[in-house]
Design a protein around this motif. Sequence first.
Motif, PDB file in Angstrom:
ATOM      1  N   HIS A 139       1.132  -0.827  -0.341  1.00  0.00           N
ATOM      2  CA  HIS A 139      -0.029  -0.298   0.192  1.00  0.00           C
ATOM      3  C   HIS A 139       1.010   0.817   0.114  1.00  0.00           C
ATOM      4  CE1 HIS A 139      -2.396   3.238   2.170  1.00  0.00           C
ATOM      5  NE2 HIS A 139      -3.396   2.225   0.953  1.00  0.00           N
ATOM      6  N   PHE A 140       2.065   1.120   1.333  1.00  0.00           N
ATOM      7  CA  PHE A 140       2.795   2.294   0.936  1.00  0.00           C
ATOM      8  C   PHE A 140       3.411   2.998  -0.433  1.00  0.00           C
ATOM      9  CE2 PHE A 140       7.147   5.201   1.879  1.00  0.00           C
ATOM     10  CZ  PHE A 140       6.432   5.241   2.762  1.00  0.00           C
ATOM     11  N   ALA A 141       3.913   1.375  -1.252  1.00  0.00           N
ATOM     12  CA  ALA A 141       4.413   1.245  -1.817  1.00  0.00           C
ATOM     13  C   ALA A 141       3.897   2.171  -3.096  1.00  0.00           C
ATOM     14  CB  ALA A 141       5.479   0.106  -2.690  1.00  0.00           C
ATOM     15  N   ALA A 142       2.826   1.237  -3.423  1.00  0.00           N
ATOM     16  CA  ALA A 142       1.853   2.090  -4.701  1.00  0.00           C
ATOM     17  C   ALA A 142       2.132   3.575  -5.039  1.00  0.00           C
ATOM     18  CB  ALA A 142       0.337   1.543  -4.130  1.00  0.00           C
ATOM     19  N   LYS A 143       2.457   4.351  -3.356  1.00  0.00           N
ATOM     20  CA  LYS A 143       2.312   5.866  -3.883  1.00  0.00           C
ATOM     21  C   LYS A 143       3.802   6.236  -4.610  1.00  0.00           C
ATOM     22  CE  LYS A 143      -1.005   6.217  -0.188  1.00  0.00           C
ATOM     23  NZ  LYS A 143      -2.202   6.620   0.955  1.00  0.00           N
ATOM     24  N   ALA A 144       5.010   5.431  -4.135  1.00  0.00           N
ATOM     25  CA  ALA A 144       5.923   5.667  -4.214  1.00  0.00           C
ATOM     26  C   ALA A 144       6.139   6.062  -6.191  1.00  0.00           C
ATOM     27  CB  ALA A 144       6.896   5.103  -3.891  1.00  0.00           C
ATOM     28  N   PRO A 145       7.167   6.240  -6.839  1.00  0.00           N
ATOM     29  CA  PRO A 145       7.285   6.732  -7.728  1.00  0.00           C
ATOM     30  C   PRO A 145       7.508   6.138  -8.652  1.00  0.00           C
ATOM     31  CG  PRO A 145       8.688   7.771  -6.596  1.00  0.00           C
ATOM     32  CD  PRO A 145       8.119   7.392  -5.398  1.00  0.00           C
ATOM     33  N   VAL A 146       7.636   3.963  -8.687  1.00  0.00           N
ATOM     34  CA  VAL A 146       7.448   2.925  -9.101  1.00  0.00           C
ATOM     35  C   VAL A 146       6.393   2.611  -8.591  1.00  0.00           C
ATOM     36  CG1 VAL A 146       9.559   2.784  -9.121  1.00  0.00           C
ATOM     37  CG2 VAL A 146       9.061   1.746  -7.640  1.00  0.00           C
ATOM     38  N   GLY A 147       5.356   3.077  -7.716  1.00  0.00           N
ATOM     39  CA  GLY A 147       4.076   2.045  -8.009  1.00  0.00           C
ATOM     40  C   GLY A 147       5.004   0.567  -6.970  1.00  0.00           C
ATOM     41  N   LYS A 148       5.384   0.365  -6.461  1.00  0.00           N
ATOM     42  CA  LYS A 148       5.480  -0.950  -6.457  1.00  0.00           C
ATOM     43  C   LYS A 148       6.684  -1.889  -5.400  1.00  0.00           C
ATOM     44  CE  LYS A 148       6.540  -3.182 -10.565  1.00  0.00           C
ATOM     45  NZ  LYS A 148       6.656  -4.355 -11.430  1.00  0.00           N
ATOM     46  N   ILE A 149       6.301  -2.709  -4.188  1.00  0.00           N
ATOM     47  CA  ILE A 149       7.138  -3.009  -3.534  1.00  0.00           C
ATOM     48  C   ILE A 149       8.950  -3.290  -3.660  1.00  0.00           C
ATOM     49  CG2 ILE A 149       8.171  -4.886  -2.332  1.00  0.00           C
ATOM     50  CD1 ILE A 149       5.849  -5.383  -0.938  1.00  0.00           C
ATOM     51  N   ILE A 150      10.062  -2.204  -3.973  1.00  0.00           N
ATOM     52  CA  ILE A 150      11.035  -2.993  -4.827  1.00  0.00           C
ATOM     53  C   ILE A 150      12.248  -3.743  -4.070  1.00  0.00           C
ATOM     54  CG2 ILE A 150      13.749  -1.751  -5.473  1.00  0.00           C
ATOM     55  CD1 ILE A 150      12.074   0.507  -5.176  1.00  0.00           C
ATOM     56  N   VAL A 151      12.484  -5.058  -4.300  1.00  0.00           N
ATOM     57  CA  VAL A 151      12.728  -5.280  -3.980  1.00  0.00           C
ATOM     58  C   VAL A 151      14.498  -5.031  -3.188  1.00  0.00           C
ATOM     59  CG1 VAL A 151      14.800  -7.322  -3.937  1.00  0.00           C
ATOM     60  CG2 VAL A 151      12.857  -7.828  -5.090  1.00  0.00           C
ATOM     61  N   ASN A 152      14.596  -5.363  -1.566  1.00  0.00           N
ATOM     62  CA  ASN A 152      15.563  -5.076  -0.722  1.00  0.00           C
ATOM     63  C   ASN A 152      17.009  -4.785  -1.489  1.00  0.00           C
ATOM     64  OD1 ASN A 152      17.778  -4.816   1.054  1.00  0.00           O
ATOM     65  ND2 ASN A 152      16.469  -5.402   2.778  1.00  0.00           N
ATOM     66  N   SER A 153      17.857  -3.933  -2.073  1.00  0.00           N
ATOM     67  CA  SER A 153      18.964  -3.705  -2.946  1.00  0.00           C
ATOM     68  C   SER A 153      20.167  -4.846  -2.335  1.00  0.00           C
ATOM     69  CB  SER A 153      19.841  -2.656  -2.708  1.00  0.00           C
ATOM     70  OG  SER A 153      19.920  -1.816  -2.159  1.00  0.00           O
ATOM     71  N   GLY A 154      19.470  -4.682  -0.635  1.00  0.00           N
ATOM     72  CA  GLY A 154      20.848  -5.757  -0.254  1.00  0.00           C
ATOM     73  C   GLY A 154      20.556  -7.432  -0.411  1.00  0.00           C
ATOM     74  N   LEU A 155      20.033  -7.583  -0.785  1.00  0.00           N
ATOM     75  CA  LEU A 155      19.083  -9.049  -1.430  1.00  0.00           C
ATOM     76  C   LEU A 155      19.977  -9.240  -2.583  1.00  0.00           C
ATOM     77  CD1 LEU A 155      18.062 -11.635  -1.279  1.00  0.00           C
ATOM     78  CD2 LEU A 155      15.782 -10.581  -1.495  1.00  0.00           C
ATOM     79  N   THR A 156      19.533  -8.318  -3.469  1.00  0.00           N
ATOM     80  CA  THR A 156      20.030  -8.525  -4.702  1.00  0.00           C
ATOM     81  C   THR A 156      21.310  -8.459  -5.142  1.00  0.00           C
ATOM     82  OG1 THR A 156      20.010  -6.048  -4.913  1.00  0.00           O
ATOM     83  CG2 THR A 156      17.961  -7.569  -6.097  1.00  0.00           C
ATOM     84  N   VAL A 157      21.968  -7.486  -3.877  1.00  0.00           N
ATOM     85  CA  VAL A 157      23.566  -7.899  -4.305  1.00  0.00           C
ATOM     86  C   VAL A 157      23.971  -8.821  -3.632  1.00  0.00           C
ATOM     87  CG1 VAL A 157      25.852  -7.022  -2.850  1.00  0.00           C
ATOM     88  CG2 VAL A 157      24.322  -5.171  -3.699  1.00  0.00           C
ATOM     89  N   ALA A 158      23.982  -9.167  -2.818  1.00  0.00           N
ATOM     90  CA  ALA A 158      23.733 -10.973  -2.362  1.00  0.00           C
ATOM     91  C   ALA A 158      23.606 -12.314  -3.359  1.00  0.00           C
ATOM     92  CB  ALA A 158      23.091 -11.046  -1.144  1.00  0.00           C
ATOM     93  N   ILE A 159      23.094 -12.186  -3.887  1.00  0.00           N
ATOM     94  CA  ILE A 159      22.463 -13.146  -5.394  1.00  0.00           C
ATOM     95  C   ILE A 159      23.158 -12.779  -6.099  1.00  0.00           C
ATOM     96  CG2 ILE A 159      20.710 -13.717  -6.744  1.00  0.00           C
ATOM     97  CD1 ILE A 159      18.218 -13.224  -4.858  1.00  0.00           C
ATOM     98  N   VAL A 160      23.418 -11.565  -6.705  1.00  0.00           N
ATOM     99  CA  VAL A 160      24.509 -11.574  -7.400  1.00  0.00           C
ATOM    100  C   VAL A 160      25.659 -12.217  -7.269  1.00  0.00           C
ATOM    101  CG1 VAL A 160      25.535 -10.136  -9.619  1.00  0.00           C
ATOM    102  CG2 VAL A 160      22.956  -9.840  -8.829  1.00  0.00           C
ATOM    103  N   LEU A 161      26.146 -11.670  -6.138  1.00  0.00           N
ATOM    104  CA  LEU A 161      27.604 -12.597  -5.435  1.00  0.00           C
ATOM    105  C   LEU A 161      27.555 -13.524  -5.621  1.00  0.00           C
ATOM    106  CD1 LEU A 161      29.539 -12.024  -4.658  1.00  0.00           C
ATOM    107  CD2 LEU A 161      28.650 -11.974  -1.901  1.00  0.00           C
ATOM    108  N   GLY A 162      26.206 -13.886  -4.877  1.00  0.00           N
ATOM    109  CA  GLY A 162      25.825 -15.794  -4.556  1.00  0.00           C
ATOM    110  C   GLY A 162      26.416 -16.193  -6.356  1.00  0.00           C
ATOM    111  N   LEU A 163      25.627 -15.470  -7.303  1.00  0.00           N
ATOM    112  CA  LEU A 163      25.580 -16.455  -8.690  1.00  0.00           C
ATOM    113  C   LEU A 163      26.763 -16.389  -9.081  1.00  0.00           C
ATOM    114  CD1 LEU A 163      22.461 -14.520  -9.906  1.00  0.00           C
ATOM    115  CD2 LEU A 163      22.934 -16.939  -9.502  1.00  0.00           C
ATOM    116  N   SER A 164      28.223 -15.210  -8.705  1.00  0.00           N
ATOM    117  CA  SER A 164      29.342 -15.192  -9.535  1.00  0.00           C
ATOM    118  C   SER A 164      30.200 -16.556  -8.437  1.00  0.00           C
ATOM    119  CB  SER A 164      30.041 -13.570  -8.894  1.00  0.00           C
ATOM    120  OG  SER A 164      29.790 -13.462  -8.170  1.00  0.00           O
TER     121      SER A 164
END
Length: 177
Positions: free
Chosen positions: A52-77
């Motif tokens: 509900h909160f994220a829907a009002k933000a510029p992208v309009g939906k939940i953004i995945v936590n960037s710490g998680l995406t960094v960890a996943i990309v690191l893990g993939l490598s």
Amino acid sequence: MTVHEASIGRYYEDFVIGDVYQHPLGRTISEADNTWFTLLTMNTNQNHFNAHFAAKAPVGKIIVNSGLTVAIVLGLSVMDVSQTALMNLGWEEIKLTHPVFVGDTVYAESVVTAKRESKSRPYAGIVTCRTRGLNQDGDEIMSWTRTVMVYRRDAPHDKGYFPQAKAGPLTAGPQEA
């Protein structure tokens, strides 16, 4: 019978400056991944867990936590870059260039930018790679430069760790005709 000792990854001698590794696995990020990571890291930014909160933000939906995406990309490598590492030495120039959303699939690729022998550890070398993460559409979502210390092929430290079975070696058993 040939026993193949447990191993995966590359050793210092295997890295060539300019080589690109398209890491073989992709990872689709679920809502549970994002929620759990956000809770575990005590990140209270509602853009990561309040639709509900994220829907009002510029992208309009939940953004995945960037710490998680960094960890996943690191893990993939890891499979290609640091499976034989004894330590990470640093990350530089971490850039988050595109938002990641629940349901996105993340991929990673790395290019070897430098390598040198370790001055303090004769059984290791230092490798630097530029890594980037891509989403399923090919958008670059992040990038960084990472330096790792990896074992040389003849280093004894990562060998001989697999336990010997008390019941003896594994065999195919009697063969049926």
